[in-house]
Design an enzyme around this catalytic site. Structure first.
Site, PDB file in Angstrom:
ATOM      1  N   GLU A   1      50.334  43.715  48.467  1.00  0.00           N
ATOM      2  CA  GLU A   1      50.219  44.379  49.763  1.00  0.00           C
ATOM      3  C   GLU A   1      50.709  45.827  49.721  1.00  0.00           C
ATOM      4  O   GLU A   1      51.028  46.416  50.747  1.00  0.00           O
ATOM      5  CB  GLU A   1      50.999  43.581  50.809  1.00  0.00           C
ATOM      6  CG  GLU A   1      50.446  42.190  51.033  1.00  0.00           C
ATOM      7  CD  GLU A   1      51.273  41.383  52.005  1.00  0.00           C
ATOM      8  OE1 GLU A   1      51.120  41.576  53.228  1.00  0.00           O
ATOM      9  OE2 GLU A   1      52.086  40.569  51.542  1.00  0.00           O
TER      10      GLU A   1
ATOM     11  N   SER B   1      49.088  39.222  54.364  1.00  0.00           N
ATOM     12  CA  SER B   1      47.848  39.981  54.574  1.00  0.00           C
ATOM     13  C   SER B   1      46.614  39.207  54.133  1.00  0.00           C
ATOM     14  O   SER B   1      45.593  39.797  53.776  1.00  0.00           O
ATOM     15  CB  SER B   1      47.899  41.336  53.855  1.00  0.00           C
ATOM     16  OG  SER B   1      48.890  42.155  54.427  1.00  0.00           O
TER      17      SER B   1
ATOM     18  N   SER C   1      47.893  47.827  64.725  1.00  0.00           N
ATOM     19  CA  SER C   1      48.267  46.454  64.382  1.00  0.00           C
ATOM     20  C   SER C   1      48.605  45.666  65.643  1.00  0.00           C
ATOM     21  O   SER C   1      48.992  46.230  66.665  1.00  0.00           O
ATOM     22  CB  SER C   1      49.468  46.449  63.429  1.00  0.00           C
ATOM     23  OG  SER C   1      49.151  47.065  62.199  1.00  0.00           O
TER      24      SER C   1
END
Length: 370
Positions: free
Chosen positions: A18, A197, A338
């Site tokens: 990530e 993720s 987000s």
């Protein structure tokens, strides 16, 4: 004499898969943080674990034209150095050690192993410096999907059926591991136990695909979790620690739905590359009763693992009105777009205020046992 502004070290990149997501997160924080209140020191960690002082231009680390940013050059190597009274950032350039300034708070914008799993938190505790987010134990539990479920079950949450396959179990007798999964109903979701993720996750519709899916997950983590698919809406809720002894706070919930765009679930591409792959709605269209339930449950989950600072808690809401907890993220995606910042914006705390609050929470918290 001008009072010194608190110096905040933004730490991002890292050794996990990530890495690029962490860079994008850092770009968002760099752009929004209040420079009148804080001095910012951006430090990147390469995939090899080297620390380097970086530029303060958010565009250097943003997601541009679909490409993923990467920290590769170590032109200005640095390290933390401590004495009994302060923690400083030291430059190691050209074999000359020099102090770059005292660090007041570290904002570890790191996702995945070697960052979100208690590793960096332990190092910062040893360095005696304040940092944003959960401590060692909560970070480790929040990263491991197996132990997370064990904790949540003991706290009274309902979790979906699952099996765990450790590295030794797979190497010793993979057929036996596959047989244990036969009790689960398809579709299955095969995941690395300690990754985020949606990296390394495969949706499996038939038994013949299971072995290959486990091997894909094992490329990220030798420990694998196989989860039975849950029929229900994917609802998320943000949690923000309370100041002092005040209770933690929950945001309005948000909902994720995957569009029919070649994605069968909310995978890495849908999250970060294909902007049309998913619909994120906040607040989620729920009854007042259901909204109150998930906000209460999110805080309960936050407290169950003894989290601090921030977390995003993900649930399935079944057609029968039942809440099944999926996971907690102790360092959730934190770009302006987000879900975590979006949910708090709808609740009344905008992105810059959220950054301010997280730094304030870190600053007031003691280092060590608490």
């Amino acid at each position: 004499m001008t009072e010194r502004k608190p110096q905040v070290l933004l730490l991002f990149g890292g050794r996990s898969s990530e890495h690029s997501v962490s860079c994008v997160t850092a770009a968002g924080v760099m752009h929004a943080i209040d420079r009148e209140r804080f001095d910012v020191v951006p430090v990147g960690i390469t995939r090899q674990g080297e620390w380097t002082l970086l530029t303060e231009d958010p565009q250097d680390w943003a997601l541009n034209t679909g490409s993923l940013p990467e920290i590769s050059d170590v032109d200005n190597p640095v390290q933390l150095s401590t004495d009994p009274n302060k923690t400083s950032l030291m430059s190691l350039s050209k074999s000359v050690v020099s102090e770059l300034g005292e660090i007041d708070v570290v904002f570890p914008l790191l996702h995945g192993p070697f960052g979100e799993d208690g590793s960096i938190q332990g190092m910062l505790e040893m360095a005696g410096v304040s940092y944003v987010g959960s401590g060692i134990a909560a970070s480790a539990m929040g990263m491991d999907k197996h132990f997370m479920k064990v904790v949540f079950e003991s706290a009274g949450f309902k979790v979906g059926p699952y099996e765990v396959i450790t590295n030794k179990q797979w190497l010793r007798d993979s057929d036996s591991a596959l047989q244990r999964c036969e009790r689960l109903e398809y579709p299955l979701f095969v995941k690395p136990a300690r990754a985020g993720s949606s990296v390394g996750i495969t949706k499996v519709d038939v038994p013949s695909e299971l072995r290959d899916a486990i091997e894909v997950a094992r490329r990220e983590d030798p420990k694998v979790i196989v989860e039975q698919g849950i029929i229900g809406r994917e609802i998320e809720c943000g949690v923000l620690e309370g100041r002092g002894s005040t209770p933690s706070r929950a945001s309005l919930p948000g909902e994720i739905s995957v569009a029919d765009n070649g994605h069968t679930f909310y995978d890495f591409e849908a999250k970060y590359v294909d902007g049309a792959a998913a619909n994120l709605s906040c607040p989620a269209q729920l009854s007042d009763e259901a909204t109150a339930q998930i906000r209460e449950l999110a805080v309960k989950a936050f407290d169950a693992i003894d989290a601090e600072g921030l977390s995003r808690v993900d649930f399935f809401y079944t057609p029968e009105g039942e809440w099944i907890i999926n996971e907690i993220n102790t360092m959730p995606g934190f770009t302006p777009s987000s879900m975590y910042p979006q949910m708090w914006a709808k609740t009344g705390i905008d992105y810059r205020e959220l950054i301010d609050e997280l730094i304030a929470l870190a600053s007031e918290r003691r280092i060590g046992l608490r």
